[in-house]
Design a protein around this motif. Structure first.
Motif, PDB file in Angstrom:
ATOM      1  N   TRP A  95      34.940  37.314  45.538  1.00 22.30           N
ATOM      2  CA  TRP A  95      36.052  38.233  45.287  1.00 22.30           C
ATOM      3  C   TRP A  95      35.585  39.328  44.327  1.00 22.30           C
TER       4      TRP A  95
ATOM      5  N   CYS B 294      37.454  42.127  43.716  1.00 24.69           N
ATOM      6  CA  CYS B 294      38.636  42.968  43.556  1.00 24.69           C
ATOM      7  C   CYS B 294      38.841  43.473  42.130  1.00 24.69           C
TER       8      CYS B 294
ATOM      9  N   VAL C  84      47.748  46.178  47.914  1.00 23.75           N
ATOM     10  CA  VAL C  84      47.815  46.149  46.459  1.00 23.75           C
ATOM     11  C   VAL C  84      49.247  46.447  46.056  1.00 23.75           C
TER      12      VAL C  84
ATOM     13  N   GLU D 149      45.579  39.880  52.948  1.00 24.20           N
ATOM     14  CA  GLU D 149      44.909  39.947  51.657  1.00 24.20           C
ATOM     15  C   GLU D 149      45.772  40.808  50.742  1.00 24.20           C
TER      16      GLU D 149
ATOM     17  N   TYR E  56      46.916  41.725  46.646  1.00 19.41           N
ATOM     18  CA  TYR E  56      46.678  41.658  45.204  1.00 19.41           C
ATOM     19  C   TYR E  56      47.881  42.238  44.487  1.00 19.41           C
TER      20      TYR E  56
ATOM     21  N   TRP F  98      46.275  36.970  42.742  1.00 17.75           N
ATOM     22  CA  TRP F  98      46.167  36.880  44.193  1.00 17.75           C
ATOM     23  C   TRP F  98      45.971  35.422  44.571  1.00 17.75           C
TER      24      TRP F  98
END
Length: 234
Positions: free
Chosen positions: A5, A7, A116, A141, A143, A152
């Protein structure tokens, strides 16, 4: 196979993949807005999220691609501004009473994008639970960047999370949301776990990232919610 990950790049305004930003109707940190906006290719406001963007954007430099919702929250003058002053902003009035404004916005984003959410874990408890429910059940996916938290879902499996200590604060947590329990093993935290976690049993909350560790390893047999603190961003 271990999932890596990366991110943390969102907190630096960087992107190695396609991100779509959805602003929800909760207070906004301007530093988070700036970084997430820069990282995203597509930007949406979920109904009253347009009010939040309009109010914090004094120079009117952030213009969303889309505003969608049932419009029970967006102020008339805000809706009028984006309609008249920015014709490229698409406005969709969706009266469906069985989906939230956030769900309506998610439906507008192609599945090739990681989502997001700016906001969603503070404010009203029911809205926070709704966000956590979406993270658990939506096969996307997603976040969440909120006032103090970056969160997440980690699917069942092995994970390596890249840690940016310049943007991530020391506090973190591993939460069994939407499940009765999960076996969780970690490596790289101040208090590593190797046990069953549940709301009625052991919980790893207020755990700490270790400054000298650039990654955290987590192995879990069921989906869990990972969350870490966000520092002030420059």
């Amino acid at each position: 196979m271990t999932t890596t990950w990366r991110c943390a790049e969102l907190l630096r305004g960087e992107s190695s993949k396609k991100y779509a930003l959805i602003i929800v109707n909760q207070p906004i940190r301007k530093d988070l807005l700036s970084k997430a906006w820069t990282a995203a290719e597509v930007r949406l406001c979920a109904d009253g999220g347009a009010n939040r963007l309009y109010d914090i954007d004094e120079d009117k430099e952030y213009i969303p691609d889309l505003i969608k919702g049932d419009f029970d929250s967006i102020r008339p003058e805000v809706l009028e501004y984006y309609k008249k002053e920015h014709e490229d902003t698409k406005v969709i009035h969706d009266k469906d009473e069985y989906s939230t404004d956030l769900m309506k916005c998610i439906d507008e984003v192609d599945e090739s994008y990681a989502l997001v959410l700016l906001g969603g874990l503070s404010g009203r408890v029911d809205q926070t639970v709704h966000t956590m429910s979406l993270l658990h059940k939506t096969k996307r996916e997603i976040y969440v960047l909120d006032g103090e938290s970056f969160a997440w879902q980690l699917p069942a499996g092995k994970h390596e999370i890249e840690i940016d200590h310049n943007t991530m604060g020391q506090t973190c947590g591993i939460l069994p949301v939407g499940i009765d329990s999960a076996k969780v093993k970690t490596r790289g935290l101040k208090w590593d776990t190797d046990w069953e976690t549940s709301l009625g049993g052991n919980l790893s909350t207020s755990n700490h990232l270790v400054p000298e560790n650039p990654t955290v390893y987590i192995e879990n047999n069921r989906p869990i919610l990972w969350t870490c603190e966000i520092r002030p961003l420059s």
